[in-house]
Design an enzyme around this catalytic site. Structure first.
Site, mmCIF file in Angstrom:
data_model
loop_
_atom_site.group_PDB
_atom_site.id
_atom_site.type_symbol
_atom_site.label_atom_id
_atom_site.label_comp_id
_atom_site.label_asym_id
_atom_site.label_seq_id
_atom_site.Cartn_x
_atom_site.Cartn_y
_atom_site.Cartn_z
ATOM 1 N N ASP A 1 0.831 -1.199 0.000
ATOM 2 C CA ASP A 1 0.000 0.000 0.000
ATOM 3 C C ASP A 1 0.870 1.256 0.000
ATOM 4 O O ASP A 1 2.087 1.196 0.177
ATOM 5 C CB ASP A 1 -1.024 -0.018 1.141
ATOM 6 C CG ASP A 1 -0.403 0.043 2.522
ATOM 7 O OD1 ASP A 1 0.526 0.844 2.724
ATOM 8 O OD2 ASP A 1 -0.859 -0.695 3.412
ATOM 9 N N ARG A 2 0.248 2.382 -0.199
ATOM 10 C CA ARG A 2 0.979 3.638 -0.415
ATOM 11 C C ARG A 2 1.923 3.974 0.733
ATOM 12 O O ARG A 2 3.005 4.529 0.534
ATOM 13 C CB ARG A 2 -0.035 4.776 -0.623
ATOM 14 C CG ARG A 2 0.558 6.041 -1.197
ATOM 15 C CD ARG A 2 -0.512 7.077 -1.450
ATOM 16 N NE ARG A 2 -0.992 7.666 -0.218
ATOM 17 C CZ ARG A 2 -0.422 8.700 0.402
ATOM 18 N NH1 ARG A 2 0.672 9.255 -0.097
ATOM 19 N NH2 ARG A 2 -0.932 9.179 1.515
#
Length: 197
Positions: free
Chosen positions: A44-45
């Site tokens: 994820d980011r």
């Protein structure tokens, strides 16, 4: 001939080929001009660390499909504490919100404990901003967790299930491939690896 790259994913980019909002991991590979490259799985980011990039679809499948049970190890820092009972639950399966079955067995080790005030300067500015309203003496647990699944936001959700909130997460290995610590965030190197059995 297929290509394999080890990438140290930095905070802030997404594991996609294209995104309208954020930079993507593939932006770092544009100079190669290889339109067949894709991330192997995703981070994820806000998660950093080891991400493999390849144009070998079979390799990608064997590294990510749940049937192959590839171990993925992460270093984490989380607001909260982990009791022996919490660790037992993480290692033997917790129920994630919205799930119908327990998570697969995991391995957890605690490597340190600190406070939010101590760790805050080391965090990404975005996380510092989001965390600064908490008490400076809020306990923070530091550790490693190894899983064989890849559910969306799995590590964050697992720790949340035992009342901990992850503030730093970095993947350091997938199977027998370990992140080269000499690679700075955003750097990559080519690997020579046979397709896994």
């Amino acid at each position: 001939m297929y290509h394999y790259y080890m990438f140290n994913k930095p905070f802030g980019c997404v594991s996609a080929r294209k995104d309208d909002t954020y930079p993507t991991v593939m932006d770092y590979f544009k100079t190669l001009q290889n339109g067949n490259l894709s991330p192997v799985g995703s981070l994820d980011r806000a998660t950093e660390g080891l991400l493999l990039i390849t144009d070998d679809g079979v390799f990608n499948q064997k590294m990510t499909h749940p049937d192959y049970k590839k171990e993925k190890t992460y270093e984490f820092a989380a607001m909260g504490t982990l009791s022996e009972q919490d660790i037992y639950h993480l290692e033997h399966g917790v129920m994630l919100k919205g799930a119908s079955t327990l998570t697969a067995p995991a391995k957890v080790s605690i490597t340190g404990q600190t406070t939010l005030a101590e760790i805050l300067p080391t965090l990404h500015p975005e996380i510092r901003q989001a965390s600064c309203h908490n008490r400076p003496d809020h306990p923070v647990v530091i550790g490693r967790i190894t899983v064989t699944e890849g559910k969306k936001h799995q590590i964050r959700r697992m720790l949340k299930a035992v009342r901990c909130c992850i503030i730093s997460l970095k993947r350091i290995s997938i199977g027998d491939i370990t992140l080269d610590e000499s690679l700075k965030p955003g750097e990559w190197k080519e690997l020579t690896i046979p397709s896994p059995e």
